[in-house]
Motif scaffolding. Structure first.
Motif, PDB file in Angstrom:
ATOM      1  N   ASN A   1      61.532  58.424  20.758  1.00 54.02           N
ATOM      2  CA  ASN A   1      61.729  58.761  19.413  1.00 54.02           C
ATOM      3  C   ASN A   1      60.418  58.045  19.062  1.00 54.02           C
ATOM      4  O   ASN A   1      60.356  58.042  17.709  1.00 54.02           O
ATOM      5  N   PHE A   2      59.420  57.864  20.029  1.00 54.52           N
ATOM      6  CA  PHE A   2      57.878  57.896  19.535  1.00 54.52           C
ATOM      7  C   PHE A   2      57.750  58.949  20.088  1.00 54.52           C
ATOM      8  O   PHE A   2      56.473  59.650  19.229  1.00 54.52           O
ATOM      9  N   TRP A   3      57.183  59.524  21.132  1.00 52.07           N
ATOM     10  CA  TRP A   3      56.279  60.109  21.764  1.00 52.07           C
ATOM     11  C   TRP A   3      56.913  60.963  23.040  1.00 52.07           C
ATOM     12  O   TRP A   3      57.435  60.198  24.213  1.00 52.07           O
ATOM     13  N   ARG A   4      56.666  62.437  23.053  1.00 53.87           N
ATOM     14  CA  ARG A   4      57.574  63.120  24.117  1.00 53.87           C
ATOM     15  C   ARG A   4      56.363  64.364  24.920  1.00 53.87           C
ATOM     16  O   ARG A   4      55.455  64.489  23.801  1.00 53.87           O
ATOM     17  N   GLY A   5      55.841  63.293  25.666  1.00 52.35           N
ATOM     18  CA  GLY A   5      54.382  63.776  26.296  1.00 52.35           C
ATOM     19  C   GLY A   5      54.367  65.529  26.851  1.00 52.35           C
ATOM     20  O   GLY A   5      53.277  65.982  26.316  1.00 52.35           O
TER      21      GLY A   5
ATOM     22  N   HIS B   1      47.352  62.373  30.159  1.00 52.80           N
ATOM     23  CA  HIS B   1      47.321  61.110  29.126  1.00 52.80           C
ATOM     24  C   HIS B   1      48.629  61.307  28.519  1.00 52.80           C
ATOM     25  O   HIS B   1      48.915  60.404  27.635  1.00 52.80           O
ATOM     26  N   ALA B   2      49.586  62.174  27.823  1.00 54.45           N
ATOM     27  CA  ALA B   2      50.428  63.123  27.413  1.00 54.45           C
ATOM     28  C   ALA B   2      51.685  62.015  27.780  1.00 54.45           C
ATOM     29  O   ALA B   2      51.984  61.485  27.130  1.00 54.45           O
ATOM     30  N   ASP B   3      51.607  61.856  29.221  1.00 56.05           N
ATOM     31  CA  ASP B   3      52.619  61.460  29.826  1.00 56.05           C
ATOM     32  C   ASP B   3      52.801  59.914  29.618  1.00 56.05           C
ATOM     33  O   ASP B   3      53.541  59.195  30.059  1.00 56.05           O
ATOM     34  N   ALA B   4      51.137  59.362  29.921  1.00 56.47           N
ATOM     35  CA  ALA B   4      50.889  58.118  29.883  1.00 56.47           C
ATOM     36  C   ALA B   4      51.683  57.464  28.345  1.00 56.47           C
ATOM     37  O   ALA B   4      51.688  56.492  28.198  1.00 56.47           O
ATOM     38  N   MET B   5      50.958  58.766  27.046  1.00 55.58           N
ATOM     39  CA  MET B   5      51.432  57.703  26.191  1.00 55.58           C
ATOM     40  C   MET B   5      52.857  57.654  25.841  1.00 55.58           C
ATOM     41  O   MET B   5      53.366  56.445  25.498  1.00 55.58           O
TER      42      MET B   5
ATOM     43  N   GLY C   1      59.145  54.377  33.258  1.00 53.96           N
ATOM     44  CA  GLY C   1      59.861  55.467  33.938  1.00 53.96           C
ATOM     45  C   GLY C   1      59.760  55.045  35.444  1.00 53.96           C
ATOM     46  O   GLY C   1      59.446  54.298  35.379  1.00 53.96           O
ATOM     47  N   THR C   2      58.002  56.247  36.163  1.00 52.86           N
ATOM     48  CA  THR C   2      57.944  56.049  37.424  1.00 52.86           C
ATOM     49  C   THR C   2      56.920  55.411  38.071  1.00 52.86           C
ATOM     50  O   THR C   2      55.866  55.129  38.979  1.00 52.86           O
ATOM     51  N   GLY C   3      56.473  55.012  36.698  1.00 57.18           N
ATOM     52  CA  GLY C   3      54.720  54.619  36.800  1.00 57.18           C
ATOM     53  C   GLY C   3      53.771  56.012  36.699  1.00 57.18           C
ATOM     54  O   GLY C   3      53.096  55.848  37.309  1.00 57.18           O
ATOM     55  N   ASN C   4      54.423  57.023  36.661  1.00 59.68           N
ATOM     56  CA  ASN C   4      53.001  58.655  37.220  1.00 59.68           C
ATOM     57  C   ASN C   4      53.787  59.045  36.431  1.00 59.68           C
ATOM     58  O   ASN C   4      54.537  59.324  35.818  1.00 59.68           O
ATOM     59  N   PRO C   5      52.712  59.967  36.355  1.00 62.62           N
ATOM     60  CA  PRO C   5      53.004  61.593  35.070  1.00 62.62           C
ATOM     61  C   PRO C   5      53.738  62.812  35.999  1.00 62.62           C
ATOM     62  O   PRO C   5      54.105  62.233  37.261  1.00 62.62           O
ATOM     63  N   TYR C   6      54.352  63.665  34.822  1.00 57.82           N
ATOM     64  CA  TYR C   6      54.360  64.864  35.108  1.00 57.82           C
ATOM     65  C   TYR C   6      56.495  63.932  35.643  1.00 57.82           C
ATOM     66  O   TYR C   6      57.323  65.013  36.767  1.00 57.82           O
ATOM     67  N   PHE C   7      56.999  62.589  35.506  1.00 59.49           N
ATOM     68  CA  PHE C   7      57.982  62.618  35.969  1.00 59.49           C
ATOM     69  C   PHE C   7      58.986  62.200  34.604  1.00 59.49           C
ATOM     70  O   PHE C   7      58.935  61.387  33.623  1.00 59.49           O
ATOM     71  N   THR C   8      60.263  62.906  34.569  1.00 57.43           N
ATOM     72  CA  THR C   8      60.835  62.400  33.220  1.00 57.43           C
ATOM     73  C   THR C   8      61.449  60.820  33.548  1.00 57.43           C
ATOM     74  O   THR C   8      61.485  60.198  34.653  1.00 57.43           O
ATOM     75  N   THR C   9      62.243  60.201  32.210  1.00 53.12           N
ATOM     76  CA  THR C   9      63.092  59.112  32.402  1.00 53.12           C
ATOM     77  C   THR C   9      64.466  59.452  32.864  1.00 53.12           C
ATOM     78  O   THR C   9      64.381  57.971  33.514  1.00 53.12           O
ATOM     79  N   ASP C  10      64.746  60.209  33.083  1.00 52.60           N
ATOM     80  CA  ASP C  10      66.051  60.453  34.053  1.00 52.60           C
ATOM     81  C   ASP C  10      65.929  60.858  35.339  1.00 52.60           C
ATOM     82  O   ASP C  10      66.580  59.806  36.207  1.00 52.60           O
ATOM     83  N   THR C  11      64.301  61.009  36.404  1.00 50.98           N
ATOM     84  CA  THR C  11      64.339  60.283  37.328  1.00 50.98           C
ATOM     85  C   THR C  11      64.550  59.259  37.299  1.00 50.98           C
ATOM     86  O   THR C  11      64.271  58.170  38.859  1.00 50.98           O
ATOM     87  N   GLY C  12      63.647  58.602  36.672  1.00 48.40           N
ATOM     88  CA  GLY C  12      63.376  56.656  37.063  1.00 48.40           C
ATOM     89  C   GLY C  12      63.939  56.494  36.385  1.00 48.40           C
ATOM     90  O   GLY C  12      64.529  54.949  36.849  1.00 48.40           O
ATOM     91  N   ALA C  13      64.994  56.579  35.578  1.00 49.70           N
ATOM     92  CA  ALA C  13      66.359  55.864  35.235  1.00 49.70           C
ATOM     93  C   ALA C  13      67.113  55.991  37.078  1.00 49.70           C
ATOM     94  O   ALA C  13      67.918  55.092  38.100  1.00 49.70           O
ATOM     95  N   VAL C  14      67.538  57.351  37.678  1.00 52.32           N
ATOM     96  CA  VAL C  14      68.126  57.387  39.115  1.00 52.32           C
ATOM     97  C   VAL C  14      67.481  56.545  39.926  1.00 52.32           C
ATOM     98  O   VAL C  14      67.877  56.210  41.151  1.00 52.32           O
ATOM     99  N   LEU C  15      65.852  57.028  39.718  1.00 51.71           N
ATOM    100  CA  LEU C  15      65.356  55.712  41.548  1.00 51.71           C
ATOM    101  C   LEU C  15      65.630  54.290  41.153  1.00 51.71           C
ATOM    102  O   LEU C  15      65.871  53.799  42.231  1.00 51.71           O
ATOM    103  N   ARG C  16      65.363  54.447  40.060  1.00 55.41           N
ATOM    104  CA  ARG C  16      65.971  52.523  39.374  1.00 55.41           C
ATOM    105  C   ARG C  16      67.447  52.231  40.413  1.00 55.41           C
ATOM    106  O   ARG C  16      67.650  50.964  40.216  1.00 55.41           O
ATOM    107  N   GLY C  17      68.298  53.276  39.622  1.00 52.33           N
ATOM    108  CA  GLY C  17      69.882  52.922  40.118  1.00 52.33           C
ATOM    109  C   GLY C  17      69.881  52.869  41.513  1.00 52.33           C
ATOM    110  O   GLY C  17      70.289  52.084  42.212  1.00 52.33           O
ATOM    111  N   VAL C  18      69.045  53.331  41.970  1.00 52.51           N
ATOM    112  CA  VAL C  18      68.727  54.047  43.641  1.00 52.51           C
ATOM    113  C   VAL C  18      68.326  52.747  44.331  1.00 52.51           C
ATOM    114  O   VAL C  18      69.104  52.006  45.091  1.00 52.51           O
ATOM    115  N   GLU C  19      67.414  52.398  43.664  1.00 55.34           N
ATOM    116  CA  GLU C  19      66.359  50.623  43.914  1.00 55.34           C
ATOM    117  C   GLU C  19      67.483  49.854  44.124  1.00 55.34           C
ATOM    118  O   GLU C  19      67.584  49.202  45.070  1.00 55.34           O
ATOM    119  N   ILE C  20      68.106  49.622  43.338  1.00 58.61           N
ATOM    120  CA  ILE C  20      69.303  48.179  42.699  1.00 58.61           C
ATOM    121  C   ILE C  20      70.599  48.457  43.174  1.00 58.61           C
ATOM    122  O   ILE C  20      71.262  47.661  43.323  1.00 58.61           O
TER     123      ILE C  20
END
Length: 239
Positions: free
Chosen positions: A56-60, A72-76, A134-153
């Protein structure tokens, strides 16, 4: 009292969903309706983690394509997820729900730094935890971040609240013959190249036997319906 099927969830919400009809920015009517349902989930004893996209603000990938260096785009994009998380956490507190924002990138003026143990402690205390950046890294989507956090918790399931009501054989907005699936295996999603999540997220879910449920956020009450085991949307799990 409703009986819950999933006692600890990771809820993934697209940034666009929070923008409402404007498709950009934040629609607090939408946010408040979502927060009210999350409050009801916590009253049922469900532990809730949340990952919110930043579209809703920015898609890298899209907004920065051919104009910016990808990292840089992913950082935004990661910063956009932090803004969304702060906004939703603020709204949750106004609904009487204790919430914490944990960021994959250190920014202690705005939110806490993520560790798995901190998140687990907050969840056990009944707080809603929003995982930002996200995961704190570029080239990863928030979907990947969501699965990663879901697995971790060690979530019981990852709930993918999207703008469509499930996973289809093709884009239902473009193909009127597209067929909605009630259930799929990870292998079927990957083999058919279905647009449920990106490939990295789906593979991570498969490797960790993580159940995914994809459904429409248009009616926020769908969150409770999924938590209580109603068969809506599309479920992805092992055969």
């Amino acid at each position: 009292m409703k009986e819950v099927q999933f006692k600890r969830i990771l809820l993934k919400i697209s940034g666009e969903a929070l923008a409402g009809e404007a498709h950009r920015g934040l629609d607090f009517t939408v946010i408040n309706s979502v927060c009210e349902v999350i409050r009801e989930c916590t009253q049922l004893g469900v532990q809730v983690g949340i990952v919110i996209g930043g579209g809703n603000f920015w898609r890298g990938v899209n907004d920065g394509a051919d104009k910016m260096q990808r990292s840089h785009a992913d950082a935004m994009g990661m910063l956009a997820t932090v803004m969304n998380s702060i906004a939703v956490a603020d709204a949750l507190v106004k609904h009487g729900v204790d919430a914490r924002v944990l960021s994959a990138v250190e920014m202690n003026k705005f939110c806490e730094y993520f560790t798995r143990d901190t998140a687990d402690r907050y969840l056990n205390e009944g707080k809603v935890v929003l995982f930002a950046a996200g995961t704190g890294n570029p080239y990863f989507t928030t979907d990947t971040g969501a699965v990663l956090r879901g697995v971790e918790i060690e979530a019981d399931a990852i709930l993918l609240a999207k703008n469509v009501d499930g996973i289809y054989s093709a884009d239902p907005n473009r193909d009127p013959t597209a067929v909605k699936f009630d259930s799929l295996t990870y292998d079927e999603v990957l083999a058919r190249h279905l647009k449920a999540t990106d490939t990295t997220a789906m593979t991570l879910a498969m490797d960790n036997h993580m159940t995914l449920v994809c459904f429409a956020l248009k009616d926020p009450k769908n969150i409770i319906r999924v938590v209580c085991g109603e068969n809506i949307g599309t479920i992805v799990k092992e055969s």
